[in-house]
Design a protein around this motif. Structure first.
Motif, PDB file in Angstrom:
ATOM      1  N   GLN A  79     -27.748  19.715 -12.702  1.00 45.23           N
ATOM      2  CA  GLN A  79     -28.498  20.821 -13.322  1.00 45.23           C
ATOM      3  C   GLN A  79     -29.914  20.939 -12.751  1.00 45.23           C
ATOM      4  O   GLN A  79     -30.578  21.949 -12.972  1.00 45.23           O
ATOM      5  N   GLU A  84     -33.240  22.537 -14.285  1.00 45.18           N
ATOM      6  CA  GLU A  84     -33.599  21.542 -15.300  1.00 45.18           C
ATOM      7  C   GLU A  84     -34.740  20.700 -14.740  1.00 45.18           C
ATOM      8  O   GLU A  84     -34.776  20.403 -13.543  1.00 45.18           O
ATOM      9  N   ASP A  88     -36.990  15.941 -17.815  1.00 41.19           N
ATOM     10  CA  ASP A  88     -35.805  15.895 -18.691  1.00 41.19           C
ATOM     11  C   ASP A  88     -34.685  15.103 -18.019  1.00 41.19           C
ATOM     12  O   ASP A  88     -34.003  14.294 -18.648  1.00 41.19           O
ATOM     13  N   THR A  89     -34.512  15.340 -16.724  1.00 36.18           N
ATOM     14  CA  THR A  89     -33.455  14.636 -15.980  1.00 36.18           C
ATOM     15  C   THR A  89     -33.693  13.124 -16.036  1.00 36.18           C
ATOM     16  O   THR A  89     -32.752  12.341 -16.230  1.00 36.18           O
TER      17      THR A  89
END
Ligand code: CP
Ligand code: NVA
Length: 301
Positions: A79, A84, A88-89
């Motif tokens: 993503q 993304e 967050d990853t």
């Protein structure tokens, strides 16, 4: 828990010495068909935004040897490829994995990944640095009977990620470094300033390749066009080619090193690359052993 390795300067001299020692031990064991299962049960992700043969494969095989699983991720298939965020990853990956190995463009991306991860992050090359390569190369140098703390390395070509990591390593380990590059292709000024302020080695940047190699124990070169710099011209680098004529300027009989991939006829001639003084293929093999030592150093408590 564990340690990040984002830049050579994340390591102290004693830690580099210990990684080199352990790499030798792991190489001996491997020759006997053995490997400690020191990372048994771990899962480590490899997030690679640039191509790789040696670094990816040596880390994947090394993780297998140590009892861990490697999970390769092409960012375009994740993503991340659809926007993304890296932060967050990092949080998601940390909840599944025991470590992350990243190859990317900007150093800030590797740093952001590390800042938002709860597991160790290893830099497998950015535009700024290639720390695991340089640690592995110091192992290769020591294996040749040269002290990685007392020798002179001449780096020729582009003042790129490899050159920057050698500057940082020289300041930590104390070996002398002469970097011969065309005007405008000098190593990163921040890394240079830190090294000259805090290090106790001699670091010289010159535009004269013959003077750089004169007293060198090791001559090191790398591609003129690094990944992500396609479109850059090569003519400016021609005087910095490692060839027979350049070697006639040497007082000693230096080892020739190249992190590979090599472009014969550009940064190095085929004769020198495939000649008896060049240890490039041993360097490539040693990425497996030194990579395992780095994995243990970063991932074990
Ligand atoms: N020396 C090196 O990092 O090679 P790869 O790009 O093939 O990983
Ligand atoms: N300077 C090269 C190193 C490759 C291992 C690059 O960044 O492409």
């Amino acid at each position: 828990m564990g340690r990040n390795l984002l830049a050579v300067s994340d390591l102290e001299k004693n830690e580099i010495r210990e990684i080199i020692r352990r790499a030798g031990e792991l190489k001996e064991l491997k020759k006997q068909g053995e490997s400690p299962r020191s990372l048994e049960g771990m899962s480590v992700g490899l997030l690679f935004e640039k191509q790789s043969t040696r670094t990816r494969l040596s880390f994947e095989a090394g993780l297998f040897d140590l009892g861990a699983q490697a999970i390769y991720m092409n960012p375009a298939d994740t993503q991340l490829g659809r926007g993304e965020t890296i932060a967050d990853t990092a949080k998601i990956l940390s909840s599944y994995l025991d470590g992350i190995i990243i190859r990317t463009y900007g150093q800030e991306k590797a740093s952001e990944l590390a800042e938002n991860s709860t597991v160790p992050v290893i830099n497998a090359l950015t535009d700024l640095e290639h720390p695991t390569q340089i640690i592995s190369d110091l192992f290769s140098i020591s294996e040749q009977g040269i002290s990685p703390e007392k020798f002179k390395l001449a780096f020729l070509g582009d003042g790129n990620n490899i050159a920057n990591s050698f500057v940082a390593a020289s300041a930590i380990m104390g070996f002398d470094l002469s970097i011969a590059v065309p005007p405008g292709y000098e190593p990163n000024p921040t890394i240079m300033d830190e090294a000259t302020e805090h290090g106790n080695s001699e670091i010289e940047v010159t535009h004269d390749p013959a003077s750089a190699v004169r007293n060198a124990d090791v001559i090191y070169t790398d591609v003129w066009i690094s990944m992500g710099e396609e479109g850059k011209g090569t003519e400016v680098f021609r005087p910095f080619q490692v060839n027979k004529k350049l070697l006639s300027s040497c007082r000693k009989k230096p080892l020739i090193m190249h992190c590979l991939p090599a472009h014969r006829g550009e940064e190095i001639t085929a004769g020198v690359m495939d000649g008896p003084s060049c240890i490039a293929f041993t360097q490539a093999e040693n990425k497996l052993h030194a990579g395992k030592a780095i994995l243990e150093f970063c991932l074990q408590d």
